[in-house]
Design an enzyme around this catalytic site. Sequence first.
Site, PDB file in Angstrom:
ATOM      1  N   ASN A 143       1.181   7.781   0.157  1.00 32.13           N
ATOM      2  CA  ASN A 143       1.070   9.114  -0.439  1.00 32.13           C
ATOM      3  C   ASN A 143       1.806   9.071  -1.766  1.00 32.13           C
ATOM      4  OD1 ASN A 143       1.646  11.804  -1.244  1.00 32.13           O
ATOM      5  ND2 ASN A 143       1.476  12.528   0.865  1.00 32.13           N
ATOM      6  N   GLU A 194      14.492   2.885   0.064  1.00 33.58           N
ATOM      7  CA  GLU A 194      15.788   2.412  -0.402  1.00 33.58           C
ATOM      8  C   GLU A 194      15.727   1.667  -1.718  1.00 33.58           C
ATOM      9  OE1 GLU A 194      18.321   1.363   3.267  1.00 33.58           O
ATOM     10  OE2 GLU A 194      16.267   1.347   3.983  1.00 33.58           O
ATOM     11  N   ARG A 200       0.837  -1.194   0.000  1.00 33.36           N
ATOM     12  CA  ARG A 200       0.000   0.000   0.000  1.00 33.36           C
ATOM     13  C   ARG A 200       0.876   1.248   0.000  1.00 33.36           C
ATOM     14  NH1 ARG A 200      -4.776   1.493   4.187  1.00 33.36           N
ATOM     15  NH2 ARG A 200      -3.306   0.690   5.715  1.00 33.36           N
ATOM     16  N   LYS A 207       4.952  -1.833   2.470  1.00 29.35           N
ATOM     17  CA  LYS A 207       6.364  -2.190   2.342  1.00 29.35           C
ATOM     18  C   LYS A 207       7.171  -0.891   2.245  1.00 29.35           C
ATOM     19  CE  LYS A 207       5.498  -6.513  -0.197  1.00 29.35           C
ATOM     20  NZ  LYS A 207       5.710  -7.216  -1.493  1.00 29.35           N
TER      21      LYS A 207
END
Lengths: 723, 339, 208
Positions: free
Chosen positions: A613, A687, A610, A683
């Site tokens: 933003n 990075e 999900r 998740k």
Amino acid sequence: MTGRIGAAVSRIDARKKVMGEARYAADFAVPNPLYAHLVTSTIGRGAITGIDESEARTVPGLREIFSHANPLGLEPDGMFSTGGHAQQGWEPFAGPDVRFYGETVAMVVADDILAAREAAKRLRVAYSAEAPAAVFGAEGLEPEELPDMALSSGDLDAAMEAAAERVEVEYDTAANTHNAMELFATTAVWSGKDLTLYVPSQWVEGFRAGVASELGIAPERVRIVSPYVGGGFGGKGSLYTFTPMVAAAARRLNRPVKLYVTREQGFTTASYRAETQQSVRLGARADGRFTGFEHKGRELSSRPDTYVVNGADKTARMYHADAVRTGVTCVHADRQTPGFMRAPAETPYYFALESAVDELARRLEMDPVELRRRNDIDAEPVNGVPYTSRSLMECYDMAGEAFGWRDYDPAVGSMRDGDWLVGWGCATAAYPTQMAPCAVRVHFDRTGRARVMVASHDLGTGAYTVIAQAAAEGLGLEVDRVEVELGDSRLPPGTIAGGSISTASNVSVIQIACERIMQRLGTTPERIDVAAVFDAFGQGAIEEYAEWAPRGSRPNARGGLYGAEVGIVGGPEEEYTAFAFGAEYAEVRINRWTREIRVPRLYGAFAAGRIMNEKTATSQYLGGMIWGLGHALQEKTEIDPRTGAVMNDNISEYIVPVNADVMDVRAMMVPEEDTLVNPAGIKGIGEIGIVGTAAAIANAVHHATGIRVRHVPIRVEDLIGTG
Amino acid sequence: MRPFSFQKPGSVEEAVAVVEPMGVAGQGGAFHAGGTTVIDLMKLHVLQPPSLTDLGGVLERGIEEGEDGTLRVGAGTTMAEAAEHPAFLRAPVLSEALWKAASAQLRNVATLGGNLLQRTRCPYFRDNVSACNKREPGSGCAAKDGINRLLAVLGTSESCIANYPGDWANALILFDAVLETRSGGGGREIAFGDLHVPPGEDPARETILGDDELITAIRLSVPEWASRSVYTKVRDRDSYAFALTSAAVALDLDGDTVREARLAIGGAATVPWRAREVEDWLAGRELTEDVAVEAGRRAFAGARGWGENDFKIPLGRDTVARGLMEAKAMTPRNSGDSQ
Amino acid sequence: MATDPRSAPPDLGISRRSLLKGTAASGASAFGAFQAGAQEAEAVPAGGPEVEVEITINGRPERFTLDARTTLLDLLRERLDLTGTKVGCNHGQCGACTVLVDGTRINSCLRLAATLDGAEVTTIEGLAEAGEMHPMQQAFIDNDGFQCGYCTPGQIMSAVGCVTEGHAGSEAEIREYMSGNLCRCGAYKGIVAAVVQARDETEARGAS
């Protein structure tokens, strides 16, 4: 309702940042401060034989000079990976030994910033120097194999034997330095026995514990304040020696002390990404199915500390393989201890893996995307543990469609455009989904305003904003009704801002707090009538304190919250394998004469559960990809092997991407629902963008030129004839 | 930064008179124009002048166009102003070498006079620790066997391989420029090609300027055909980086045949480096790709690599060839209708 | 500009001493304490000689007595608490300290305050008018032209300068002329979009 989860809302801290009102660590005005300045060693190994303070003491306003001859009485807290909170395991002033070039050997304190700088320059330190072993290839390195970190499954030798095609090659990656735009800094203010430290931090909880331990005082006497961080990238995740030094100096001198670490000093007194040497063996049957995969790494560290990133533990989980073997060796050298830097394990090791896959695709004469498709898996190959979700090929498809990969002609040099050699390449991006226990306090009142408090951090990641969105969603509010407090160790303990864990952890715990508030108020976010529920509740405000620990945490992990435990779990675990995936495509243009490599197009698609933003997530992905561009083509911390000195310890010759380097860079999002990874279905995304980028670019360079460069950065000299 | 006395003279005459008086062994006073080199090096303690003489407001600023392409450029003209001056745009190498250098912020303050005197970026010079004959005469040269990827392959000596890092000087040197200078002893003119001194045995001496001598103006003559000119700059990123190698090229072509060529090399040499022998060799030849490649070869015939920077020799050759071919491919603008 | 202090050519025949004598009477309007004999006893003055300057910062003229070594950046941050201007390198390599001086963008870390007598300085704190954001500030928000925000004040001041200099004509030109401002978070795409968005309004306002 606007601004709930997923909405592309602007950062709630944006106005402060564009107005110049956001106060970073060195921006806090404190009453009547003294200024500190570090003095660093000019030898790479040896000992201090004398410190001549006479000239420094002529500087008006000089207050004190600290060094091993006048130490600050600090006790080493212990290195991060051994359960401490510090980046290195020793105190520089504990004795005269010099362990690397650029190590702090003294700290001067003076009345003003000019005097501090000047006195530091005038301090004369005499040394007995020995020849350092500071780089790979030097004599006197001490390799330490770490068999406990190795993986093995199946019969690798037999699997390699069974391969129709195989690649057995070595890859090297250069040392990199974070070079966040914000300089390292610390300001210490004592009020009686209570200490406040303004220091850029990705881990205020850990810094508090570490500073307290080094000073020998109770943690509750220490407050770490770091509401805005001028870029972290892992470089502010563990405690550096200068922070407790400044605290101790302020205590000794009974005045606030402020320190700026110079850009040059930031190359050696803080951490960095160490060089690696990697060997890869990858074999495939004629149909492309991998038979065996072996990945071994050698990584530099300091003499005293064992620090490795061991990226083969992650690369081994990426594709099908009948047999897998990994290994890692820590090579002790006369260098600073390295530390976390954006995708510490994945950035160097996926360069090797994804280059090797491309090399194998060439040998198999197979499209490199197709080769990855044939080795796509549902469970990691070492222990057969299933992924919580894996949308790798969907990423390849989405980004490939946008990039136009269907027009890919694999012939080397086939895409030349006049004076420009054009090449395309692709690579897999992946990053383990990790989480850690955390707590939160949510305050909600009858005026319809909420306040969320957690000792988490916004490094530019958008944490302020996504936390507000999570609370807005959970309480049925507009996002602008939510205030967020971060970056202060007085707040409920949050996670370290590392390993891309913050959002998943914060949102998971905020959901719990908000659900409980709704229960206590007897309403739901969908139908809340704020004034009415509070009137019925009988109080004007409500507060909820919640804790959360992810699946796979140790028993009683929540207790560890109050002892500055890190507690990160995720990635390859016993019960599940959790990774975010992505695919990146790069186009390079290389001048046929002078061979500069430019990247006119870099497209990535990512699936990371999900997305809180879309706006800030896009920026995170783009930022990672641009880091990848720098990693691929520019960034190298240049060490003089004779001295161990960093010879490009500035941000002019340590090349990072500038605006002109960044052309058509796009980040796309593959929708993914993961109900297993954590309650929030999130998740980490901070990075993954950098992972694989260097390989995509290196593969494109090969496509354009036929030259396979097996190290990064790839620079002009790698492509230019020597005749 | 060492303390210094700050002097604010009202004129060039005063400036050259007051710059020196605090002079002590080895370190005289320094002039300060844009400050982008001198303040940088003072912060590093590489320069420790006891006095700083600010030239703000006293240096001539602006570009005057004379007849027949002659230009008189005030030494206080900023790089930014000059880069956009119509006279420089007519000979693009003059403009391009400016806007491809440094950053907009630096170009807004750095003056042309100061830019010509930009100091090397050699890390062993700047670190204030290593052996460096330029900084500490007689101490040796740590760069020769060190991290020298960015340093010079042309004009080096056993004493010093520091490169001249600037760009614009390599363009200026194409146009037989003359410097007007002032010192306590009066004024003089210096052929720009004579300004910089290769390191030889005495790398500390970089120019023939006296301690109190100030560049006040630059005169140059730009032929109309220099509208066919380029500054080809090769660097590690697309902007805001020093040249690995560069080529300043101006071509007068008759069809494909070279009437006159002018060529200078940057990034790879210890001083602004005009390749006159190559210019002579090119004259009268048809400029084919092979000829361009041969010109590059000849330009680096005397080059010597020092290890990490060996690649600058083939790269420099190719930079020259590329510059020549790019200049050839240009559609020169008509000098009459430039804005 | 720095002439190499060690490069005195023998043929000029100027001695330091003769100059010293010659200039002591010249009446040069030195700001600094001019102590002709001091170097005999001590090579370098121990403290920094002071200068007086009047600088208008964000519309407010102010007189300062300063150590001559003080950079504009240190003056803003350490003395005036105008910490919106950031320190990223102190050597003119990153652009975080960009401010406008007389409408022109410069690196404040390389600029001695002593050279700014009579100048007008605009920092990020002075860009908004009566609390209302400059269009460039709003454009950075709209386009997410930053992440950590540390380089942002410098980027915004530089962007205003870029537009008023006339270098915001195309995205390629903006990229080139904004390359003096490093953004380690890699927000360059949003920065370029922000400059495009705010270009016309910024032009209409003029610098500062």
